[in-house]
Each structure stands twice: as structure tokens, then as C-alpha cells.
Design a protein around this motif. Sequence first.
Motif, PDB file in Angstrom:
ATOM      1  N   GLY A   1      -3.318  -7.162  -1.759  1.00 40.54           N
ATOM      2  CA  GLY A   1      -2.283  -7.632  -0.840  1.00 40.54           C
ATOM      3  C   GLY A   1      -1.270  -6.582  -0.430  1.00 40.54           C
ATOM      4  N   VAL A   2      -1.497  -5.327  -0.788  1.00 39.95           N
ATOM      5  CA  VAL A   2      -0.588  -4.227  -0.444  1.00 39.95           C
ATOM      6  C   VAL A   2      -1.287  -3.316   0.566  1.00 39.95           C
ATOM      7  CG1 VAL A   2       0.696  -2.225  -1.332  1.00 39.95           C
ATOM      8  CG2 VAL A   2       0.547  -4.316  -2.697  1.00 39.95           C
ATOM      9  N   ARG A   3      -0.618  -3.071   1.695  1.00 38.95           N
ATOM     10  CA  ARG A   3      -1.148  -2.145   2.708  1.00 38.95           C
ATOM     11  C   ARG A   3      -0.641  -0.742   2.383  1.00 38.95           C
ATOM     12  NH1 ARG A   3      -3.370  -4.343   7.393  1.00 38.95           N
ATOM     13  NH2 ARG A   3      -2.597  -2.651   8.697  1.00 38.95           N
ATOM     14  N   ILE A   4      -1.583   0.182   2.198  1.00 39.13           N
ATOM     15  CA  ILE A   4      -1.272   1.552   1.776  1.00 39.13           C
ATOM     16  C   ILE A   4      -1.667   2.516   2.888  1.00 39.13           C
ATOM     17  CG2 ILE A   4      -1.734   3.349   0.077  1.00 39.13           C
ATOM     18  CD1 ILE A   4      -2.605   1.038  -1.851  1.00 39.13           C
ATOM     19  N   PHE A   5      -0.696   3.268   3.386  1.00 37.52           N
ATOM     20  CA  PHE A   5      -0.947   4.302   4.390  1.00 37.52           C
ATOM     21  C   PHE A   5      -0.995   5.645   3.665  1.00 37.52           C
ATOM     22  CE2 PHE A   5       0.451   7.284   7.769  1.00 37.52           C
ATOM     23  CZ  PHE A   5      -0.557   7.038   8.689  1.00 37.52           C
ATOM     24  N   MET A   6      -2.181   6.260   3.661  1.00 36.62           N
ATOM     25  CA  MET A   6      -2.389   7.558   3.006  1.00 36.62           C
ATOM     26  C   MET A   6      -2.425   8.649   4.068  1.00 36.62           C
ATOM     27  SD  MET A   6      -5.641   6.595   0.549  1.00 36.62           S
ATOM     28  CE  MET A   6      -6.036   8.318   0.256  1.00 36.62           C
ATOM     29  N   THR A   7      -1.693   9.728   3.837  1.00 37.39           N
ATOM     30  CA  THR A   7      -1.743  10.887   4.716  1.00 37.39           C
ATOM     31  C   THR A   7      -1.389  12.123   3.906  1.00 37.39           C
ATOM     32  OG1 THR A   7      -0.963  11.834   6.816  1.00 37.39           O
ATOM     33  CG2 THR A   7       0.674  10.655   5.482  1.00 37.39           C
TER      34      THR A   7
ATOM     35  N   GLU B   1       1.494   0.820  11.113  1.00 36.05           N
ATOM     36  CA  GLU B   1       0.323   0.230  10.445  1.00 36.05           C
ATOM     37  C   GLU B   1       0.701  -0.961   9.566  1.00 36.05           C
ATOM     38  OE1 GLU B   1      -2.702   0.976  11.055  1.00 36.05           O
ATOM     39  OE2 GLU B   1      -2.477   2.870  12.134  1.00 36.05           O
ATOM     40  N   HIS B   2       1.981  -1.354   9.597  1.00 36.51           N
ATOM     41  CA  HIS B   2       2.494  -2.463   8.783  1.00 36.51           C
ATOM     42  C   HIS B   2       2.242  -2.214   7.302  1.00 36.51           C
ATOM     43  CE1 HIS B   2       3.209  -4.571  12.512  1.00 36.51           C
ATOM     44  NE2 HIS B   2       1.960  -4.302  12.868  1.00 36.51           N
ATOM     45  N   ALA B   3       2.395  -0.952   6.907  1.00 40.47           N
ATOM     46  CA  ALA B   3       2.155  -0.575   5.517  1.00 40.47           C
ATOM     47  C   ALA B   3       3.328  -0.982   4.623  1.00 40.47           C
ATOM     48  CB  ALA B   3       1.931   0.933   5.419  1.00 40.47           C
ATOM     49  N   ASP B   4       3.001  -1.243   3.383  1.00 42.47           N
ATOM     50  CA  ASP B   4       4.005  -1.514   2.349  1.00 42.47           C
ATOM     51  C   ASP B   4       4.290  -0.261   1.530  1.00 42.47           C
ATOM     52  OD1 ASP B   4       3.957  -4.487   2.764  1.00 42.47           O
ATOM     53  OD2 ASP B   4       1.881  -4.205   2.094  1.00 42.47           O
ATOM     54  N   LEU B   5       3.306   0.660   1.528  1.00 43.08           N
ATOM     55  CA  LEU B   5       3.379   1.868   0.707  1.00 43.08           C
ATOM     56  C   LEU B   5       2.893   3.057   1.529  1.00 43.08           C
ATOM     57  CD1 LEU B   5       3.692   3.313  -2.077  1.00 43.08           C
ATOM     58  CD2 LEU B   5       1.373   2.525  -2.610  1.00 43.08           C
ATOM     59  N   LEU B   6       3.688   4.113   1.559  1.00 45.15           N
ATOM     60  CA  LEU B   6       3.323   5.372   2.198  1.00 45.15           C
ATOM     61  C   LEU B   6       3.077   6.400   1.104  1.00 45.15           C
ATOM     62  CD1 LEU B   6       3.178   7.583   4.446  1.00 45.15           C
ATOM     63  CD2 LEU B   6       5.691   7.675   4.332  1.00 45.15           C
ATOM     64  N   LEU B   7       1.863   6.952   1.069  1.00 43.10           N
ATOM     65  CA  LEU B   7       1.521   8.015   0.124  1.00 43.10           C
ATOM     66  C   LEU B   7       1.287   9.285   0.923  1.00 43.10           C
ATOM     67  CD1 LEU B   7      -1.010   6.137  -2.194  1.00 43.10           C
ATOM     68  CD2 LEU B   7       1.433   6.550  -2.587  1.00 43.10           C
ATOM     69  N   PHE B   8       1.981  10.368   0.551  1.00 42.44           N
ATOM     70  CA  PHE B   8       1.850  11.627   1.261  1.00 42.44           C
ATOM     71  C   PHE B   8       1.969  12.788   0.288  1.00 42.44           C
ATOM     72  CE2 PHE B   8       6.327  10.907   0.966  1.00 42.44           C
ATOM     73  CZ  PHE B   8       6.925  12.160   0.904  1.00 42.44           C
TER      74      PHE B   8
END
Length: 154
Positions: free
Chosen positions: A75-81, A102-109
Motif C-alpha cells: 500500500g506504499v507508493r515508492i518513487f526510486m531514482t 507519481e502520487h508517491a508516499d516515499l522518495l528514494l534517491f
Amino acid sequence: MHVLKLLVFSDSHGRIDPMKAAAEAERPDLVLHLGDYVRDYEALQRLFPALPMEHVAGNCDYPILGDNRLLELEGVRIFMTHGHRYRVKQTLLSAIYAAREEHADLLLFGHTHSPVILQEPGLVCMNPGAALNGSYGIVTLEQGQAHCQLKNLK
């Protein structure tokens, strides 16, 4: 209630041993590599063939394509970049806007080699730091929430 443990790396730059040690110590459900070097991700896959892994390419990985990835887990939207295309060394605004689109809940960079966790309204941002220095992140997903933690092998 299901809990999913993610092990997050970035910027390994040819150093596989710290990632191997972290994977053995943390025993994650999934490994995410945020680029620089994808070949290290591939080596880690060979060491742990049963462990699911995802990755994006970094600025040192060309001509490999795929700088961004959107995952939805527990249930968590994760945007990876990796972050280089968003100029994260100067500001996180562009990366945050991309994650919000992207309606992300978590941004990982990655890219900066500096570990950080930032809480923005409706968005958690995490850079696990440089894996080559033993730095990594743990994300625990539970009941639609992401809980982030920074760790170092040293």
C-alpha cells in the motif's frame, strides 16, 4: 499483519562487500539499488539469487536506461531514482515534485553520497548514503506506512 523489510543501497561504485555484509546482517525481504553501479547490483543478485531485488540506473551506469521506477508495496507508493537528472546535489525540489506527480508516499534517491531522511508533507524522502562507505537504509512497510532508518556498517 504483514511487514515488509527493504534494504536500500546507492552509490556502491564497485564495492560489493559492504552490500553483502548488510544483506547478511539485515535479512531483508527485498533489496533496492539506486544506481552507481548497476554491475554491483548484478553481482549482489548472483550472491543472493533467491532474494528479490530492484534497481534504477545512475549517472555512472550509461548507456543503461531506467533512471526512475515506481513500485507499490504493502500500500506504499515508492518513487526510486538515482537523482542526478533532478540535480539533487543542489536541491531536492525537482525530485520531490517528480515523486508527487507519481502520487508517491516515499522518495528514494542517491547521488549525493550523504545519508538523509526528510519528512515532507505526505512524503518521506530518504537517501541511504554511499554503500561504498558502508552506508545503507532500511525501510519497513507496514499497514500502508513507510518507516525509514539509516545505518552504517562501521
